[in-house]
Design an enzyme around this catalytic site. Structure first.
Site, mmCIF file in Angstrom:
data_model
loop_
_atom_site.group_PDB
_atom_site.id
_atom_site.type_symbol
_atom_site.label_atom_id
_atom_site.label_comp_id
_atom_site.label_asym_id
_atom_site.label_seq_id
_atom_site.Cartn_x
_atom_site.Cartn_y
_atom_site.Cartn_z
ATOM 1 N N PRO A 1 -5.474 -2.086 10.496
ATOM 2 C CA PRO A 1 -4.566 -1.578 11.520
ATOM 3 C C PRO A 1 -4.848 -0.105 11.808
ATOM 4 O O PRO A 1 -5.255 0.653 10.922
ATOM 5 C CB PRO A 1 -3.173 -1.720 10.889
ATOM 6 C CG PRO A 1 -3.352 -2.585 9.680
ATOM 7 C CD PRO A 1 -4.765 -2.377 9.238
ATOM 8 N N GLY B 1 0.834 -1.202 0.000
ATOM 9 C CA GLY B 1 0.000 0.000 0.000
ATOM 10 C C GLY B 1 0.865 1.247 0.000
ATOM 11 O O GLY B 1 2.016 1.227 0.443
ATOM 12 N N GLY C 1 -7.607 14.686 4.228
ATOM 13 C CA GLY C 1 -6.338 14.650 3.477
ATOM 14 C C GLY C 1 -6.027 13.294 2.873
ATOM 15 O O GLY C 1 -4.980 13.103 2.255
ATOM 16 N N LYS D 1 -9.142 1.914 0.656
ATOM 17 C CA LYS D 1 -9.145 0.962 1.777
ATOM 18 C C LYS D 1 -10.572 0.532 2.132
ATOM 19 O O LYS D 1 -10.789 -0.605 2.555
ATOM 20 C CB LYS D 1 -8.442 1.576 2.988
ATOM 21 C CG LYS D 1 -6.927 1.776 2.785
ATOM 22 C CD LYS D 1 -6.216 0.449 2.612
ATOM 23 C CE LYS D 1 -4.698 0.592 2.626
ATOM 24 N NZ LYS D 1 -4.017 -0.707 2.476
ATOM 25 N N GLN E 1 -10.540 9.917 6.517
ATOM 26 C CA GLN E 1 -9.491 10.754 7.099
ATOM 27 C C GLN E 1 -9.272 11.993 6.243
ATOM 28 O O GLN E 1 -9.073 11.874 5.016
ATOM 29 C CB GLN E 1 -8.181 9.950 7.210
ATOM 30 C CG GLN E 1 -6.993 10.733 7.735
ATOM 31 C CD GLN E 1 -7.235 11.279 9.145
ATOM 32 O OE1 GLN E 1 -7.767 10.597 10.017
ATOM 33 N NE2 GLN E 1 -6.857 12.527 9.368
ATOM 34 N N TYR F 1 -6.880 7.430 -0.324
ATOM 35 C CA TYR F 1 -6.474 6.274 0.500
ATOM 36 C C TYR F 1 -7.696 5.666 1.200
ATOM 37 O O TYR F 1 -7.885 4.444 1.201
ATOM 38 C CB TYR F 1 -5.448 6.760 1.515
ATOM 39 C CG TYR F 1 -4.857 5.694 2.417
ATOM 40 C CD1 TYR F 1 -3.769 4.929 1.996
ATOM 41 C CD2 TYR F 1 -5.354 5.484 3.699
ATOM 42 C CE1 TYR F 1 -3.207 3.973 2.836
ATOM 43 C CE2 TYR F 1 -4.804 4.537 4.540
ATOM 44 C CZ TYR F 1 -3.726 3.784 4.113
ATOM 45 O OH TYR F 1 -3.176 2.833 4.939
#
Ligand code: NDP
Length: 240
Positions: free
Chosen positions: A177, A84, A143, A151, A141, A147
């Protein structure tokens, strides 16, 4: 003969810990990586684990790379989709390239790696697919729109494949995680790190080995009834 486990991004960080833990359990392990030959050589010299270079973002390279691993080590029975990247930017500033690179690696990469091993797993009536997603795929999240979208997509893919694989002995699970003390996180200024830690109820960052132990469980025969699940390993930072 021991089962073959292939770990993408398995030469550094969490992936390296996963590869080492699986080797410790007696699996024959192959670690894939993208371009950092120096780190891969050091990892292989230190651990004796074979390394293979290709980009998970490239479907044909994945098919060729998997064929090479299988010719040298045997059929891949455990696939850990760990590779990743991040290309962080606020959405009003994000470029199409930053969007595409992250989707190609973190989401399409899981398709590109899983598709070539799927038929073999069905034919052998056994398989373990373990996708390393992220806390930020669960909660989003600032910013990290690219991603977080990738995910979160990995979690949808995990649940769909779990349904398709179940009657063929293939389990498909994800691990999310939280913040783990890899080079990337340890490189941020101490002040920023402290502010991250202050949001984690257990009061510390996670260790890569703690994620690796989740993988070891999901790969094992003991986990045959566990499929379509998400293990949240984030020190209590976020629950769903
Ligand atoms: P690192 O940056 O430490 O290591 C990434 C690994 O992935 C390297 O081996 C790298 O290879 C490889 N890689 C990157 N791009 C590709 C590609 N296109 N094809 C093949 N291999 C590739 O990552 P982490 O250990 O921090 O993260 C591992 C996974 O865990 C990622 O999916 C990440 O999103 C996820 N995660 C990490 C968290 C953290 O706190 N660290 C938190 C939550 C999730 P090379 O060495 O050649 O560059």
């Amino acid at each position: 003969m021991s089962r073959v486990a292939l770990v993408t991004g398995g030469t550094r960080g969490i992936g390296a810990a996963i590869a080492i833990a699986l080797k410790g359990e007696g699996y024959t392990v192959a670690s894939n990586y993208a371009g950092n030959d120096e780190a891969a050589k050091k990892f292989s010299d230190d651990t004796g684990i074979a390394t293979y270079k290709w980009s998970v973002a490239d479907y044909d390279a994945c098919a060729e790379g998997i064929a090479k691993v299988e010719a040298e080590l045997g059929p891949v029975e455990i696939l850990v989709n760990n590779a990743g990247i991040t290309r962080d930017a606020m959405f009003h500033k994000i470029t199409r390239e930053q969007w595409k690179e992250v989707i190609d690696t973190n989401l399409s990469g899981v398709f590109n790696m899983t598709h070539p091993v799927w038929s073999g797993m069905r034919d052998r009536s056994f398989g373990r697919i373990i996708n390393i997603s992220s806390i930020n795929g669960q909660k989003g999240q600032m910013g990290q729109a690219n991603y977080s979208a990738a995910k979160a997509g990995d979690l949808g893919l995990t649940k769909s494949l779990a349904q398709e694989g179940a009657f063929k002995g293939i389990t498909v699970n994800a691990i999310c995680p939280g913040y783990i003390a890899t080079e990337m996180v340890m490189a941020v200024p101490e002040k920023v790190r402290d502010s991250i830690i202050s949001q984690i109820p257990v009061g510390r960052l996670g260790e890569a080995e703690e994620i690796a132990r989740c993988v070891v469980f999901l790969a094992s025969d003991d986990a045959g009834f566990v499929t379509g699940s998400t293990i949240t390993a984030n020190g209590g930072q976020y629950f769903i």
